[in-house]
Motif scaffolding. Structure first.
Motif: not given
Length: 322
Positions: A30-36, A38-39
């Motif tokens: 999972l990339s940081l951009d995907l987490i961001r 989603a949040i």
């Protein structure tokens, strides 16, 4: 052909592995951009719901404030109205107290022998008011729009026909069209006030005993000649109110034995219950009439008729109370 089929079968797993990890054969992290992203989506959704809830709360608060403001304004208006009524009641009470003081003053004068009523104990001279304004009789019963000359002539004929002890020469009609005439009481040399009162009463009795009929009113009742001692305008209005209520009650078939009259105060009682007055405070659910009030509901119950029927009979009578 067999080799070709084997090659296809052996190549399928390699292709799936390549799709899973085209670089080194490991699962994609999972990339940081995907987490961001989603949040950010979760926060945006939560903020939207919060805003909707706040708007709902704001609308409800605004509604409550408007209702409270409206009720407060109504309460203030009611308080102002009560204050105004209180001031009016104070004024009325003050007037009643002043009238009561004047009444007691007059009673005191009468008790001391200094009164000026017609019933004064002084039998050798006319009352004080008589010196300023000689007493007079009022004879009427004709239509209010009748020509004055006709009224005068007919009134004179009646007085002469009953041999009234007061001469008709001074009789006059105060207007161009009236249903009544005024007969001043003449003064005779050496006549005491008691003898003068006797002549006045004899004239009244003779005219009333003649029972002169003048036809019918629009409502079908008989029109008769009447005669009475002239009174101040307000006192005449009070007496007229009581007289009209009496006529209403009797014309509807009321029992005369339970009717009590007091013309001086414009009052009448039916079976001990007051049905009109020009001096007593007006009760609720009564009708204003001339100088006082009348209780048509009570009269309707007494004669066993509907209020509508009583009101219909009362309307022309009320118009005669000027």
């Amino acid at each position: 052909m067999a080799a070709s089929g084997k090659g296809d079968a052996g190549g399928a797993p390699s292709k799936r592995k390549a799709e899973e990890n085209p670089v080194d054969g490991q699962p994609q992290a999972l990339s940081l951009d995907l987490i961001r992203e989603a949040i950010r989506g979760e926060i945006k959704e939560a903020v939207g719901e919060f805003r909707h809830d706040m708007q709902t709360v704001t609308r409800r608060v605004d509604y409550v404030e408007s209702q409270v403001t409206q009720k407060m304004q109504q309460t203030l208006n009611m308080l102002d109205e009560m204050q105004n009524r209180g001031q009016k009641h104070d004024e009325i009470l003050e007037q009643l107290q002043e009238a009561n003081r004047e009444f007691h003053h007059r009673i005191s004068n009468l008790e001391k022998g200094g009164g000026s009523a017609i019933g004064s104990t002084d039998s050798t001279s006319a009352p004080t008011w008589g010196e300023a304004k000689p007493p007079a009789l009022v004879i009427g019963g004709w239509d209010a729009d009748q020509d004055a000359a006709t009224t005068k002539e007919e009134a004179e004929n009646i007085l002469r026909s009953v041999d009234a002890p007061i001469p008709a020469q001074g009789l006059f009609v105060p207007g161009v069209r009236r249903g009544y005439a005024i007969l001043p009481v003449d003064e005779r040399i050496g006549e005491t006030w008691e003898r003068r009162k006797t002549r006045i009463q004899d004239t009244i009795n003779k005219v009333r005993a003649a029972n002169v009929q003048l036809g019918q009113r629009p409502d079908g009742t008989s029109r008769k000649v009447w005669i009475a001692l002239s009174q101040p305008p307000e006192k005449r209005r009070r007496a007229r109110l009581a007289a009209k209520v009496k006529r209403l009650y009797l014309s509807l078939g009321g029992e005369k034995s339970i009717l009590q009259m007091e013309y001086g105060s414009g009052s009448a009682w039916i079976n001990a219950q007051k049905v009109c007055s020009a001096t007593a405070p007006q009760p609720p659910n009564t009708l204003e009439a001339g100088p006082g009030w009348v209780d048509l509901d009570c009269i309707a119950r007494a004669v066993g008729r509907s209020k509508t029927a009583v009101e219909k009979e009362w309307t022309p009578l009320a118009a005669e109370i000027h």
